[in-house]
Design a protein around this motif. Structure first.
Motif, PDB file in Angstrom:
ATOM      1  N   ASP A 223      54.389 -42.543 135.757  1.00  0.00           N
ATOM      2  CA  ASP A 223      55.793 -42.227 135.491  1.00  0.00           C
ATOM      3  C   ASP A 223      56.560 -43.367 134.834  1.00  0.00           C
ATOM      4  OD1 ASP A 223      55.747 -39.614 136.850  1.00  0.00           O
ATOM      5  OD2 ASP A 223      55.425 -40.807 138.659  1.00  0.00           O
ATOM      6  N   GLY A 224      56.074 -44.600 134.966  1.00  0.00           N
ATOM      7  CA  GLY A 224      56.848 -45.735 134.482  1.00  0.00           C
ATOM      8  C   GLY A 224      56.738 -45.987 132.994  1.00  0.00           C
ATOM      9  N   PHE A 225      55.674 -45.509 132.370  1.00  0.00           N
ATOM     10  CA  PHE A 225      55.470 -45.745 130.942  1.00  0.00           C
ATOM     11  C   PHE A 225      55.768 -44.463 130.150  1.00  0.00           C
ATOM     12  CE2 PHE A 225      52.917 -48.951 133.042  1.00  0.00           C
ATOM     13  CZ  PHE A 225      53.159 -50.081 132.289  1.00  0.00           C
ATOM     14  N   GLY A 226      55.928 -44.613 128.852  1.00  0.00           N
ATOM     15  CA  GLY A 226      56.190 -43.472 127.992  1.00  0.00           C
ATOM     16  C   GLY A 226      57.562 -43.473 127.357  1.00  0.00           C
ATOM     17  N   LEU A 227      58.476 -44.329 127.846  1.00  0.00           N
ATOM     18  CA  LEU A 227      59.817 -44.369 127.282  1.00  0.00           C
ATOM     19  C   LEU A 227      59.809 -44.828 125.823  1.00  0.00           C
ATOM     20  CD1 LEU A 227      61.923 -45.904 130.214  1.00  0.00           C
ATOM     21  CD2 LEU A 227      61.888 -43.538 129.450  1.00  0.00           C
ATOM     22  N   ILE A 228      58.935 -45.759 125.512  1.00  0.00           N
ATOM     23  CA  ILE A 228      58.900 -46.293 124.153  1.00  0.00           C
ATOM     24  C   ILE A 228      58.453 -45.228 123.159  1.00  0.00           C
ATOM     25  CG2 ILE A 228      57.921 -48.062 122.658  1.00  0.00           C
ATOM     26  CD1 ILE A 228      59.872 -49.068 124.786  1.00  0.00           C
ATOM     27  N   ALA A 229      57.466 -44.423 123.541  1.00  0.00           N
ATOM     28  CA  ALA A 229      56.987 -43.358 122.651  1.00  0.00           C
ATOM     29  C   ALA A 229      58.102 -42.369 122.345  1.00  0.00           C
ATOM     30  CB  ALA A 229      55.802 -42.636 123.294  1.00  0.00           C
ATOM     31  N   PHE A 230      58.866 -42.011 123.357  1.00  0.00           N
ATOM     32  CA  PHE A 230      59.956 -41.067 123.153  1.00  0.00           C
ATOM     33  C   PHE A 230      61.082 -41.710 122.344  1.00  0.00           C
ATOM     34  CE2 PHE A 230      63.391 -38.182 124.837  1.00  0.00           C
ATOM     35  CZ  PHE A 230      62.868 -37.034 124.252  1.00  0.00           C
ATOM     36  N   ALA A 231      61.292 -43.010 122.550  1.00  0.00           N
ATOM     37  CA  ALA A 231      62.343 -43.715 121.810  1.00  0.00           C
ATOM     38  C   ALA A 231      62.001 -43.881 120.335  1.00  0.00           C
ATOM     39  CB  ALA A 231      62.591 -45.090 122.436  1.00  0.00           C
ATOM     40  N   SER A 232      60.735 -43.855 119.976  1.00  0.00           N
ATOM     41  CA  SER A 232      60.357 -43.937 118.569  1.00  0.00           C
ATOM     42  C   SER A 232      60.295 -42.570 117.909  1.00  0.00           C
ATOM     43  CB  SER A 232      58.986 -44.627 118.434  1.00  0.00           C
ATOM     44  OG  SER A 232      57.976 -43.849 119.064  1.00  0.00           O
ATOM     45  N   LEU A 233      60.446 -41.508 118.687  1.00  0.00           N
ATOM     46  CA  LEU A 233      60.368 -40.140 118.175  1.00  0.00           C
ATOM     47  C   LEU A 233      61.750 -39.577 117.847  1.00  0.00           C
ATOM     48  CD1 LEU A 233      58.133 -37.387 119.747  1.00  0.00           C
ATOM     49  CD2 LEU A 233      60.489 -36.879 119.220  1.00  0.00           C
ATOM     50  N   THR A 234      62.701 -39.803 118.729  1.00  0.00           N
ATOM     51  CA  THR A 234      64.028 -39.201 118.547  1.00  0.00           C
ATOM     52  C   THR A 234      64.758 -39.678 117.287  1.00  0.00           C
ATOM     53  OG1 THR A 234      64.914 -40.866 120.081  1.00  0.00           O
ATOM     54  CG2 THR A 234      64.410 -38.685 120.981  1.00  0.00           C
ATOM     55  N   PRO A 235      64.573 -40.935 116.807  1.00  0.00           N
ATOM     56  CA  PRO A 235      65.272 -41.308 115.572  1.00  0.00           C
ATOM     57  C   PRO A 235      64.917 -40.429 114.386  1.00  0.00           C
ATOM     58  CG  PRO A 235      64.516 -43.275 116.702  1.00  0.00           C
ATOM     59  CD  PRO A 235      63.927 -42.111 117.423  1.00  0.00           C
ATOM     60  N   MET A 236      63.696 -39.911 114.337  1.00  0.00           N
ATOM     61  CA  MET A 236      63.331 -39.033 113.226  1.00  0.00           C
ATOM     62  C   MET A 236      64.231 -37.803 113.197  1.00  0.00           C
ATOM     63  SD  MET A 236      59.185 -39.103 113.597  1.00  0.00           S
ATOM     64  CE  MET A 236      58.327 -40.534 114.238  1.00  0.00           C
ATOM     65  N   ILE A 237      64.471 -37.217 114.368  1.00  0.00           N
ATOM     66  CA  ILE A 237      65.308 -36.018 114.456  1.00  0.00           C
ATOM     67  C   ILE A 237      66.753 -36.352 114.117  1.00  0.00           C
ATOM     68  CG2 ILE A 237      66.103 -34.193 115.997  1.00  0.00           C
ATOM     69  CD1 ILE A 237      63.532 -34.546 117.596  1.00  0.00           C
ATOM     70  N   PHE A 238      67.263 -37.426 114.691  1.00  0.00           N
ATOM     71  CA  PHE A 238      68.674 -37.773 114.499  1.00  0.00           C
ATOM     72  C   PHE A 238      68.974 -38.162 113.053  1.00  0.00           C
ATOM     73  CE2 PHE A 238      71.045 -38.204 118.612  1.00  0.00           C
ATOM     74  CZ  PHE A 238      70.096 -37.580 119.405  1.00  0.00           C
ATOM     75  N   VAL A 239      68.071 -38.898 112.409  1.00  0.00           N
ATOM     76  CA  VAL A 239      68.318 -39.317 111.024  1.00  0.00           C
ATOM     77  C   VAL A 239      68.258 -38.116 110.087  1.00  0.00           C
ATOM     78  CG1 VAL A 239      67.399 -40.679 109.104  1.00  0.00           C
ATOM     79  CG2 VAL A 239      67.558 -41.689 111.377  1.00  0.00           C
ATOM     80  N   MET A 240      67.322 -37.195 110.331  1.00  0.00           N
ATOM     81  CA  MET A 240      67.298 -35.990 109.499  1.00  0.00           C
ATOM     82  C   MET A 240      68.547 -35.141 109.724  1.00  0.00           C
ATOM     83  SD  MET A 240      63.305 -34.746 109.245  1.00  0.00           S
ATOM     84  CE  MET A 240      62.738 -35.143 110.905  1.00  0.00           C
ATOM     85  N   ALA A 241      69.020 -35.084 110.959  1.00  0.00           N
ATOM     86  CA  ALA A 241      70.276 -34.386 111.226  1.00  0.00           C
ATOM     87  C   ALA A 241      71.438 -35.079 110.513  1.00  0.00           C
ATOM     88  CB  ALA A 241      70.535 -34.323 112.729  1.00  0.00           C
ATOM     89  N   TYR A 242      71.408 -36.404 110.472  1.00  0.00           N
ATOM     90  CA  TYR A 242      72.428 -37.166 109.752  1.00  0.00           C
ATOM     91  C   TYR A 242      72.409 -36.815 108.261  1.00  0.00           C
ATOM     92  CZ  TYR A 242      74.594 -41.254 107.544  1.00  0.00           C
ATOM     93  OH  TYR A 242      75.371 -42.084 106.778  1.00  0.00           O
ATOM     94  N   GLY A 243      71.210 -36.688 107.706  1.00  0.00           N
ATOM     95  CA  GLY A 243      71.108 -36.322 106.303  1.00  0.00           C
ATOM     96  C   GLY A 243      71.626 -34.929 106.015  1.00  0.00           C
ATOM     97  N   ILE A 244      71.422 -34.008 106.968  1.00  0.00           N
ATOM     98  CA  ILE A 244      71.877 -32.624 106.780  1.00  0.00           C
ATOM     99  C   ILE A 244      73.396 -32.519 106.927  1.00  0.00           C
ATOM    100  CG2 ILE A 244      71.782 -30.298 107.749  1.00  0.00           C
ATOM    101  CD1 ILE A 244      68.882 -30.884 108.568  1.00  0.00           C
ATOM    102  N   LEU A 245      73.941 -33.131 107.970  1.00  0.00           N
ATOM    103  CA  LEU A 245      75.351 -32.924 108.301  1.00  0.00           C
ATOM    104  C   LEU A 245      76.289 -33.769 107.455  1.00  0.00           C
ATOM    105  CD1 LEU A 245      75.070 -32.826 112.211  1.00  0.00           C
ATOM    106  CD2 LEU A 245      75.227 -30.896 110.615  1.00  0.00           C
ATOM    107  N   VAL A 246      75.889 -34.995 107.150  1.00  0.00           N
ATOM    108  CA  VAL A 246      76.810 -35.919 106.493  1.00  0.00           C
ATOM    109  C   VAL A 246      76.637 -35.906 104.980  1.00  0.00           C
ATOM    110  CG1 VAL A 246      77.552 -38.329 106.360  1.00  0.00           C
ATOM    111  CG2 VAL A 246      76.859 -37.343 108.557  1.00  0.00           C
ATOM    112  N   HIS A 247      75.399 -35.807 104.513  1.00  0.00           N
ATOM    113  CA  HIS A 247      75.156 -35.907 103.061  1.00  0.00           C
ATOM    114  C   HIS A 247      74.462 -34.646 102.553  1.00  0.00           C
ATOM    115  CE1 HIS A 247      76.446 -40.079 102.805  1.00  0.00           C
ATOM    116  NE2 HIS A 247      75.817 -40.276 103.945  1.00  0.00           N
TER     117      HIS A 247
END
Length: 247
Positions: A223-247
């Motif tokens: 249970d203690g590990f795995g945060l880093i993997a998830f933290a490197s995954l979510t930026p892909m979604i958020f940046v693509m959402a940024y590209g859709i909504l803002v530009h």
């Protein structure tokens, strides 16, 4: 006696850092001397630089062992003992956001992306437009990492399996890739690789391990590990959402 033990420990870390760097040194020397068949440029400066890298690496590793890892574990344990889930989640988000927004690699990628976007006429070719675009990328990534650490902490508290979150996250990445503008996709994927900085990784890892260790029926290894993997995954979604909504 105390100083002698410290010096021995430092010498041990220094030797370990040298052996960690040795493969890189051998590869560079092999191709430089045998393939390119050219002497090393400025050999004295090169040797001094290598020594400084080894010294810095040994000091960095020692700093992680004596400061950041124990700090993260103590804070997780303190929040668990305090029983304040809300403050724990606030801390998790702030930790992810604060250590990411000032990450040098992210700043470099965002600035380069803004420069290329201006040349490609995605944004106006002005300093203010490029700065606004770069700042938007940085904030999107920082918020995404904070969100990822927050969800990861909830996962540890609830005992959710990590692979469920990973599958859900990559499904979101695939779905966003299908609708995002072509010019933002590569930037989004690269953003996922530059978010896990030298400060974020040890602090977040220690936070996860400490939190899992302080909660009953939680296994730090599972249970203690795995945060880093998830933290490197979510930026892909958020940046693509940024590209859709803002530009």
């Amino acid at each position: 006696m105390y100083m002698i033990r410290r010096l021995r420990l430092f010498w041990k870390n220094l030797k370990q850092s040298f052996f960690d760097m040795l493969p890189i040194i051998l590869v560079v020397a092999f191709f430089q001397l045998l393939i390119l068949q050219r002497p090393l440029p400025n050999p004295a400066d090169t040797l001094i630089g290598i020594f400084m890298v080894i010294l810095g690496l040994s000091l960095f590793v020692r700093g992680l062992e004596t400061s950041l890892f124990p700090l993260g574990e103590r804070m997780a344990y303190a929040f668990s003992r305090k029983g304040s889930v809300a403050w724990l989640l606030v801390f998790a988000f702030c930790l992810g956001f604060g250590t990411t927004v000032a990450e040098p690699a992210l700043i470099a990628v965002a600035d380069e992306a803004a420069h290329v976007a201006a040349e490609g006429r995605v944004i106006e070719n002005t300093d203010s437009a490029k700065q606004s675009y770069a700042d938007g990328l940085r904030l999107s990534v920082a918020v995404s990492v904070g969100f990822a650490i927050l969800i990861g902490v909830i996962r540890i508290i609830k005992g959710w399996p990590i692979h469920y979150l990973i599958i859900l996250g990559y499904s979101g990445v695939v779905g966003m890739t299908m609708i995002a503008p072509d010019w933002i996709i590569g930037i989004a994927y690269d953003s996922g690789g530059v978010t896990t900085s030298t400060v974020t990784v040890p602090l977040v890892t220690a936070l996860g391990v400490g939190l899992a260790s302080s909660i009953k029926n939680r296994n730090p290894m599972i249970d203690g590990f795995g945060l880093i993997a998830f933290a490197s995954l979510t930026p892909m979604i958020f940046v693509m959402a940024y590209g859709i909504l803002v530009h």
